[in-house]
Design a protein around this motif. Structure first.
Motif, PDB file in Angstrom:
ATOM      1  N   VAL A  89      -6.782   8.616 120.312  1.00 18.74           N
ATOM      2  CA  VAL A  89      -7.391   9.644 121.159  1.00 18.74           C
ATOM      3  C   VAL A  89      -8.200   8.997 122.269  1.00 18.74           C
ATOM      4  N   LYS A  90      -8.340   9.699 123.384  1.00 21.45           N
ATOM      5  CA  LYS A  90      -9.201   9.270 124.474  1.00 21.45           C
ATOM      6  C   LYS A  90     -10.492  10.073 124.419  1.00 21.45           C
ATOM      7  N   GLU A  91     -11.512   9.560 125.103  1.00 20.26           N
ATOM      8  CA  GLU A  91     -12.828  10.204 125.030  1.00 20.26           C
ATOM      9  C   GLU A  91     -12.824  11.624 125.567  1.00 20.26           C
ATOM     10  N   ASP A  92     -11.916  11.957 126.477  1.00 17.59           N
ATOM     11  CA  ASP A  92     -11.882  13.312 127.021  1.00 17.59           C
ATOM     12  C   ASP A  92     -10.974  14.241 126.209  1.00 17.59           C
ATOM     13  N   SER A  93     -10.438  13.736 125.112  1.00 15.73           N
ATOM     14  CA  SER A  93      -9.565  14.550 124.270  1.00 15.73           C
ATOM     15  C   SER A  93     -10.381  15.498 123.393  1.00 15.73           C
ATOM     16  N   LEU A  94      -9.814  16.658 123.117  1.00 20.48           N
ATOM     17  CA  LEU A  94     -10.462  17.600 122.197  1.00 20.48           C
ATOM     18  C   LEU A  94     -10.528  17.043 120.785  1.00 20.48           C
ATOM     19  N   LEU A  95      -9.702  16.055 120.507  1.00 21.47           N
ATOM     20  CA  LEU A  95      -9.660  15.453 119.176  1.00 21.47           C
ATOM     21  C   LEU A  95     -10.673  14.327 119.004  1.00 21.47           C
ATOM     22  N   PHE A  96     -11.319  13.922 120.096  1.00 27.36           N
ATOM     23  CA  PHE A  96     -12.282  12.822 119.990  1.00 27.36           C
ATOM     24  C   PHE A  96     -13.425  13.251 119.069  1.00 27.36           C
ATOM     25  N   PRO A  97     -13.795  12.418 118.084  1.00 23.51           N
ATOM     26  CA  PRO A  97     -14.804  12.812 117.086  1.00 23.51           C
ATOM     27  C   PRO A  97     -16.128  13.231 117.709  1.00 23.51           C
ATOM     28  N   LYS A  98     -16.596  14.410 117.326  1.00 20.73           N
ATOM     29  CA  LYS A  98     -17.860  14.918 117.864  1.00 20.73           C
ATOM     30  C   LYS A  98     -19.025  14.010 117.511  1.00 20.73           C
ATOM     31  N   ARG A  99     -18.949  13.364 116.377  1.00 20.60           N
ATOM     32  CA  ARG A  99     -20.014  12.466 115.946  1.00 20.60           C
ATOM     33  C   ARG A  99     -20.289  11.366 116.967  1.00 20.60           C
ATOM     34  N   TYR A 141     -28.451   3.859 105.991  1.00 24.94           N
ATOM     35  CA  TYR A 141     -28.368   2.564 105.330  1.00 24.94           C
ATOM     36  C   TYR A 141     -27.082   2.347 104.540  1.00 24.94           C
ATOM     37  N   PHE A 142     -26.388   3.446 104.182  1.00 28.19           N
ATOM     38  CA  PHE A 142     -25.255   3.320 103.256  1.00 28.19           C
ATOM     39  C   PHE A 142     -23.924   3.862 103.778  1.00 28.19           C
ATOM     40  N   ASP A 143     -23.930   4.699 104.787  1.00 26.90           N
ATOM     41  CA  ASP A 143     -22.699   5.373 105.212  1.00 26.90           C
ATOM     42  C   ASP A 143     -21.632   4.396 105.715  1.00 26.90           C
ATOM     43  N   ARG A 144     -20.396   4.593 105.296  1.00 31.08           N
ATOM     44  CA  ARG A 144     -19.274   3.812 105.821  1.00 31.08           C
ATOM     45  C   ARG A 144     -18.259   4.711 106.541  1.00 31.08           C
ATOM     46  N   THR A 145     -18.443   6.016 106.466  1.00 31.78           N
ATOM     47  CA  THR A 145     -17.437   6.928 107.019  1.00 31.78           C
ATOM     48  C   THR A 145     -17.387   6.888 108.541  1.00 31.78           C
ATOM     49  N   ASN A 196     -28.570   4.884 126.296  1.00 32.59           N
ATOM     50  CA  ASN A 196     -28.044   5.755 125.243  1.00 32.59           C
ATOM     51  C   ASN A 196     -27.062   5.029 124.306  1.00 32.59           C
ATOM     52  N   ARG A 197     -27.325   3.740 124.079  1.00 28.28           N
ATOM     53  CA  ARG A 197     -26.587   3.008 123.053  1.00 28.28           C
ATOM     54  C   ARG A 197     -27.346   3.130 121.738  1.00 28.28           C
ATOM     55  N   LEU A 198     -26.618   3.366 120.670  1.00 28.86           N
ATOM     56  CA  LEU A 198     -27.218   3.502 119.347  1.00 28.86           C
ATOM     57  C   LEU A 198     -26.999   2.233 118.541  1.00 28.86           C
ATOM     58  N   PHE A 199     -28.074   1.788 117.878  1.00 27.36           N
ATOM     59  CA  PHE A 199     -28.010   0.639 116.978  1.00 27.36           C
ATOM     60  C   PHE A 199     -28.490   1.114 115.610  1.00 27.36           C
ATOM     61  N   ILE A 200     -27.649   0.950 114.599  1.00 26.86           N
ATOM     62  CA  ILE A 200     -27.952   1.467 113.269  1.00 26.86           C
ATOM     63  C   ILE A 200     -27.273   0.580 112.239  1.00 26.86           C
ATOM     64  N   HIS A 201     -27.842   0.490 111.055  1.00 27.59           N
ATOM     65  CA  HIS A 201     -27.254  -0.422 110.069  1.00 27.59           C
ATOM     66  C   HIS A 201     -25.886   0.047 109.589  1.00 27.59           C
ATOM     67  N   ALA A 202     -25.806   1.304 109.137  1.00 25.23           N
ATOM     68  CA  ALA A 202     -24.559   1.766 108.514  1.00 25.23           C
ATOM     69  C   ALA A 202     -23.898   2.882 109.318  1.00 25.23           C
ATOM     70  N   GLY A 203     -24.505   4.066 109.351  1.00 24.42           N
ATOM     71  CA  GLY A 203     -23.886   5.170 110.071  1.00 24.42           C
ATOM     72  C   GLY A 203     -24.637   6.474 109.869  1.00 24.42           C
ATOM     73  N   TYR A 204     -23.962   7.564 110.142  1.00 22.80           N
ATOM     74  CA  TYR A 204     -24.515   8.905 109.973  1.00 22.80           C
ATOM     75  C   TYR A 204     -23.335   9.859 109.911  1.00 22.80           C
ATOM     76  N   THR A 205     -23.568  11.065 109.417  1.00 20.94           N
ATOM     77  CA  THR A 205     -22.477  12.020 109.226  1.00 20.94           C
ATOM     78  C   THR A 205     -22.610  13.273 110.075  1.00 20.94           C
ATOM     79  N   SER A 206     -23.777  13.539 110.630  1.00 22.20           N
ATOM     80  CA  SER A 206     -23.990  14.779 111.381  1.00 22.20           C
ATOM     81  C   SER A 206     -23.194  14.795 112.676  1.00 22.20           C
ATOM     82  N   ILE A 207     -22.521  15.898 112.948  1.00 21.15           N
ATOM     83  CA  ILE A 207     -21.790  16.034 114.213  1.00 21.15           C
ATOM     84  C   ILE A 207     -22.754  16.233 115.383  1.00 21.15           C
TER      85      ILE A 207
END
Length: 242
Positions: free
Chosen positions: A164-174, A148-152, A124-135
């Motif tokens: 933040v830690k991975e178990d934090s509620l603040l950890f990015p859903k993305r 191909y273009f996302d930098r966010t 379950n490792r992801l390899f991608i050129h730029a990124g994605y925005t969907s949560i």
């Protein structure tokens, strides 16, 4: 020993590619995952693609599609060009194809046609050129261009790193959908770093080979990495994308 090695943006730096493959002591046992942007910048884009085609005959290779590859593919398939592409390395790529004789090579067209938007491995490792925005993860991305273009994605990981830690509620859903994420596209030299960078679960392997930086290979298990010389040293009479 079998390794999985991830390789950053090459940008036509064929000699740097040969150098870093040698320094990493790559063998046919190694799986190689390339994060895209094989062309545009230095003078040997066509030669780079030819070597990758040959490499795929001896190694298990996974090739991701980058924004520069998308532009080059349109040109090779349709003859379509645009000023933005040409000003960002496309002119050098055109010249390399015209001089090398690979312009009408069907293997090159097939190479670009078969590039992947992203790759998710068995762990379950992801390899991608730029990124994605969907949560909801990369598979639910509404705008394909973000691959191909996302930098966010990288910018968010940098801002949140160490906070933040991975178990934090603040950890990015993305980021919760994948154990690790490997990207290119945004050079680490933009942040005064010459080596691969890590923020939260995201690893950035683009160490600025298009500009003044080096080409990097990283072992995804040990996190050991190898680098070429800086590209201006390898191509002293060229300017790359500077």
């Amino acid at each position: 020993m079998k390794r999985t090695l991830v390789i950053g943006d090459i940008h036509g730096g064929y000699k740097a590619l040969l150098q870093v493959l040698e320094r990493a002591k790559v063998t046919p046992n190694d799986t190689l995952i390339f994060l895209g942007d094989y062309v545009d910048g230095w003078s040997e884009s066509a030669q780079t693609i030819q070597h990758l085609i040959e490499l795929s005959k001896t190694n298990n290779c996974i090739f991701i599609l980058g924004n520069h590859d998308l532009w080059c593919r349109r040109w090779l398939e349709l003859g379509a060009s645009n000023p933005v592409w040409e000003e960002n390395g496309g002119k050098a790529t055109k010249e390399s194809y015209l001089k090398s004789g690979y312009l009408t090579n069907e293997d090159h067209k097939s190479f670009f046609k078969n590039l992947k938007d992203y790759y998710i491995d068995e762990n379950n490792r992801l390899f991608i050129h730029a990124g994605y925005t969907s949560i909801h993860g990369v598979e639910k991305e509404e705008y394909e261009s973000n691959y191909y273009f996302d930098r966010t994605l990288w910018e968010m990981a940098l801002v949140m790193d160490k906070r933040v830690k991975e178990d934090s509620l603040l950890f990015p859903k993305r980021l919760k959908h994948y154990t690790e994420i490997y990207i290119g596209h945004t050079p680490t030299i933009n942040f005064n770093q010459s080596q691969p960078m890590n923020a939260l679960t995201v690893w950035n392997i683009d160490t600025g080979a298009a500009f003044t930086g080096k080409l990097s290979i990283l072992d995804i298990h040990s996190k050991e990495f190898w680098q070429s010389d800086s590209l201006p040293q390898i191509y002293p009479n060229e300017r790359g994308r500077n």
